[in-house]
Design an enzyme around this catalytic site. Structure first.
Site, PDB file in Angstrom:
ATOM      1  CB  SER A 113      -0.949  -0.052   1.187  1.00 56.10           C
ATOM      2  OG  SER A 113      -1.913   0.932   1.066  1.00 56.10           O
ATOM      3  CG  HIS A 114       0.690   3.658   3.510  1.00 57.12           C
ATOM      4  ND1 HIS A 114      -0.139   2.609   3.842  1.00 57.12           N
ATOM      5  CD2 HIS A 114       1.417   3.920   4.613  1.00 57.12           C
ATOM      6  CE1 HIS A 114       0.073   2.276   5.102  1.00 57.12           C
ATOM      7  NE2 HIS A 114       1.011   3.046   5.592  1.00 57.12           N
ATOM      8  CG  ASP A 277      -2.676   4.065  -1.249  1.00 59.02           C
ATOM      9  OD1 ASP A 277      -3.531   3.973  -2.155  1.00 59.02           O
ATOM     10  OD2 ASP A 277      -2.595   3.262  -0.302  1.00 59.02           O
ATOM     11  CG  ASP A 279      -3.237  -0.360  -2.069  1.00 59.18           C
ATOM     12  OD1 ASP A 279      -2.947   0.792  -1.670  1.00 59.18           O
ATOM     13  OD2 ASP A 279      -3.933  -1.142  -1.408  1.00 59.18           O
ATOM     14  CG  ASP A 281      -6.227   1.224  -0.386  1.00 63.43           C
ATOM     15  OD1 ASP A 281      -5.242   1.990  -0.449  1.00 63.43           O
ATOM     16  OD2 ASP A 281      -6.247   0.203   0.338  1.00 63.43           O
ATOM     17  NE  ARG A 282      -3.385   4.559   3.276  1.00 60.26           N
ATOM     18  CZ  ARG A 282      -2.740   4.768   4.414  1.00 60.26           C
ATOM     19  NH1 ARG A 282      -2.197   5.945   4.647  1.00 60.26           N
ATOM     20  NH2 ARG A 282      -2.629   3.817   5.311  1.00 60.26           N
ATOM     21  CE  LYS A 376      -7.123   2.555   2.834  1.00 59.86           C
ATOM     22  NZ  LYS A 376      -6.793   1.442   3.723  1.00 59.86           N
TER      23      LYS A 376
HETATM   24  C1  VG1 Z   1      -2.863   2.272   8.535  1.00 57.75           C
HETATM   25  C2  VG1 Z   1      -4.010   3.226   8.764  1.00 57.75           C
HETATM   26  C3  VG1 Z   1      -5.341   2.506   8.664  1.00 57.75           C
HETATM   27  C4  VG1 Z   1      -5.429   1.791   7.314  1.00 57.75           C
HETATM   28  C5  VG1 Z   1      -4.224   0.891   7.112  1.00 57.75           C
HETATM   29  C6  VG1 Z   1      -4.187   0.265   5.738  1.00 57.75           C
HETATM   30  O1  VG1 Z   1      -2.858   1.292   9.543  1.00 57.75           O
HETATM   31  O2  VG1 Z   1      -3.888   3.865  10.007  1.00 57.75           O
HETATM   32  O3  VG1 Z   1      -6.380   3.420   8.828  1.00 57.75           O
HETATM   33  O4  VG1 Z   1      -6.595   1.019   7.247  1.00 57.75           O
HETATM   34  O5  VG1 Z   1      -3.020   1.646   7.270  1.00 57.75           O
HETATM   35  O6  VG1 Z   1      -4.181   1.244   4.746  1.00 57.75           O
HETATM   36  P1  VG1 Z   1      -1.884   1.347  10.807  1.00 57.75           P
HETATM   37  O7  VG1 Z   1      -2.155   0.090  11.573  1.00 57.75           O
HETATM   38  O8  VG1 Z   1      -0.501   1.471  10.288  1.00 57.75           O
HETATM   39  O9  VG1 Z   1      -2.279   2.572  11.554  1.00 57.75           O
HETATM   40  V1  VG1 Z   1      -3.446   0.917   3.247  1.00 57.75           V
HETATM   41  O10 VG1 Z   1      -3.875   2.071   2.193  1.00 57.75           O
HETATM   42  O11 VG1 Z   1      -1.822   0.961   3.730  1.00 57.75           O
HETATM   43  O12 VG1 Z   1      -3.862  -0.644   2.913  1.00 57.75           O
HETATM   44 CO    CO Z   2      -3.488   1.537   0.277  1.00 53.92          CO
END
Ligand code: VG1
Ligand code: CO
Length: 536
Positions: A113-114, A277, A279, A281-282, A376
């Site tokens: 993801s990010h 981001d 993937d 979804d953000r 998302k």
């Molecule tokens: C983070 C965010 C959370 C989100 C998750 C996955 O998790 O705070 O809100 O759902 O990333 O997002 P954490 O446990 O690091 O706070 V993504 O776009 O990275 O799949």
């Molecule tokens: Co993501």
């Protein structure tokens, strides 16, 4: 083609976090590591026989190799069909859509993801269930249990498949369908939003920019914004997916997408800008001169969603993760609809969406989405914003002002302390939980627990909440997506009523709260930091 079984021993730490298993890419590349997790997943879902899976990822380093491995393993484990994005690419929301549309049994999404990508950065994998959403905790726990006892994995003795063109082929007895990753998703968006109105807005000179951050949404944004909505060529920036995201950090926030923020803050910047981001979804939403916090964005989208054709009947409810500001609750109250507060992570929205109790969901971490898929969805949020802007013909800044003048403003910020020593971080959390004598100004400290209203499943220890007598709230939790040490997330919010001061700088408005939390936890001294690494 022969099915072969390779013996392996369990790997430590294959425990899915907030969103799947994320580790250093080199860890995933260790012999048998990916295979152990994938076989554990197949074991946890009681095998693959006759099943259909959707497979794709965000194109980061090791994506292409991992997909070939998974395809061979799915075939060897008896899967009937795998639907794969062309070149192995699928954004997370597009994968969710495909699982639903093709009535697949589940999907494997390859992404961290990010988190940054590359051989020295991060890789990840997660399993989604038949509703298109991330596996709920019962399933991730079953996968984790399997990873501890695994003894071997099955694969096929077969060469890599060519995934560069849409086609249908076979791998052993399994059908492999390579599909265009964009078209179904773009059509879904066209069915939800008023494309002619948005086209008209853009044709009238409303200037937009979309930063795909060298990640997976480039091809989606080009097709939707430039081809279908007529935005000028060049609207999509950094639109070609690359294995290391152009050596960037594909996290759409004011730190990592600074060039875009600078652009909208400049005199001749665009009227609207957004980023997504790794993937897809953000989302980050910007207007000329303004950054819209994700919590406010969720509230604005909930208040205005009825302006888009897909939501013209109104919303059943709004759900937000616990650390997300309470701005969305104020909208739900006014609309007379359900408001839900869930733990962090999209998997907790799945039941509410399936049961038709919530229509729109969101997280402070720049995730918003609806019941159109079970993830998302970054571009969805961008298009809903554009639909609202096309219907209301106001600037983003005016929409925000109008919103705050109606509901009041929840000043909000998140402070991240990254790569903190794990023991230090855990002790800070434990000490906060152990406080019994509440200092002046603090009303309550508790540990958030959640009972899912649909299946009654219980999730404990989902973050510490500190409620102040002033009505302010601070939340502290440890990240479940990092791959190095611990990340402490501190979420801060303070409500200002509609007739109060609505145009303050958030860090200033929150300064007394920030100081009070530092007094309470000694966060800076104990982490040895002058301040947070990232402020959003
Ligand atoms: C983070 C965010 C959370 C989100 C998750 C996955 O998790 O705070 O809100 O759902 O990333 O997002 P954490 O446990 O690091 O706070 V993504 O776009 O990275 O799949
Ligand atoms: Co993501």
């Amino acid at each position: 083609m022969d099915i072969v079984t390779h013996q392996i021993s369990p790997f430590d730490g294959q425990k899915p976090g907030t969103s799947g298993l994320r580790k250093k890419t080199r860890t995933f590349m260790e012999q048998g590591y990916l295979e152990a997790f994938v076989q554990s997943t197949f074991n946890a879902i009681e095998g693959c026989t006759g099943k259909t899976f959707v497979i794709g990822g965000d194109g980061r380093y090791f994506n292409a190799e991992a997909i070939q491995t998974i395809l061979r393993m799915a075939a060897a484990n008896g899967a009937a069909r795998c639907i794969v994005g062309q070149n192995g690419l699928l954004s997370t929301p597009a994968a969710s859509n495909l699982i639903r549309k093709r009535q697949a049994d589940g999907g494997l999404i390859l992404s961290a993801s990010h988190n940054p990508g590359g051989i020295d950065a991060d890789f990840g994998i997660k399993y989604n269930i038949a509703n298109g959403g991330p596996a709920p905790e019962q399933i991730t726990a079953a996968i984790h249990a399997q990873t501890k006892t695994i003894t071997g994995y099955k694969t096929l003795d077969a060469a890599d498949l060519d995934l560069s063109e849409p086609l249908k082929t076979e791998l052993g007895t399994m059908v492999v369908e390579v599909v265009d990753p964009v078209s179904d998703y773009a059509s879904l968006m066209e069915s939800l939003f008023d494309f002619p109105a948005i086209r008209d807005l853009l044709a009238g000179g409303f200037a937009i920019k979309f930063d795909a951050m060298h990640a997976v949404t480039g091809p989606y944004a080009r097709e939707i914004l430039e081809n279908r909505l007529g935005a000028p060529a060049g609207t999509v920036l950094n639109g070609t997916p690359s294995v290391d995201f152009g050596k960037g950090h594909p996290d759409p926030n004011p730190i990592w997408a600074k060039p875009l923020v600078d652009m909208v803050m400049s005199d001749n910047g665009p009227d609207f800008a957004a980023a997504s981001d790794g993937d897809g979804d953000r989302n980050m939403i910007l207007g000329k001169g303004v950054y819209v916090t994700p919590s406010d964005s969720l509230a604005v989208l909930a208040a205005n969603a009825h302006l888009a054709p897909g939501y013209s009947r109104g919303l059943a409810g709004v759900a937000r993760s616990m650390p997300t500001s309470r701005a969305a609750d104020r909208v739900a109250e006014k609309l007379g609809i359900n408001a839900f507060e869930t733990p962090t992570g999209w998997k907790f929205f799945g039941n509410l969406l399936d049961a038709g109790r919530a229509t729109i969901c969101g997280e402070e971490s720049a995730g918003t989405g609806s019941d159109h898929v079970r993830e998302k969805d970054g571009l969805w949020a961008v298009l809903l914003w554009l639909n609202i802007l096309a219907a209301r013909r106001m600037s983003v800044a005016d929409i925000m002002r109008d919103h705050w003048q109606t509901y009041g403003r929840d000043y909000y910020s998140r402070h991240d302390y990254e790569a903190v020593d794990k023991t230090v971080a855990e002790t800070i959390m434990a000490d906060l939980a152990a406080i019994t004598a509440l200092p002046d100004g603090i009303e309550k400290i508790d540990s958030f627990a959640y009972t899912d209203p649909v299946d009654n499943s219980r999730s404990e220890n989902q973050g510490m909440r500190v409620f102040f007598t002033s009505g302010a709230r601070a939340v502290m939790r440890l990240s479940g997506t990092g791959t190095e040490g611990a990340t402490i997330r501190l979420y801060l919010e303070q409500y200002e009523p509609a007739d109060g001061q609505l145009d303050r700088e958030p860090q200033q408005a929150l300064a007394p709260l920030i100081a009070a939390i530092d007094d309470l936890t000694d966060l800076k001294t104990r982490t040895g930091r002058a301040g947070p690494d990232v402020i959003t």
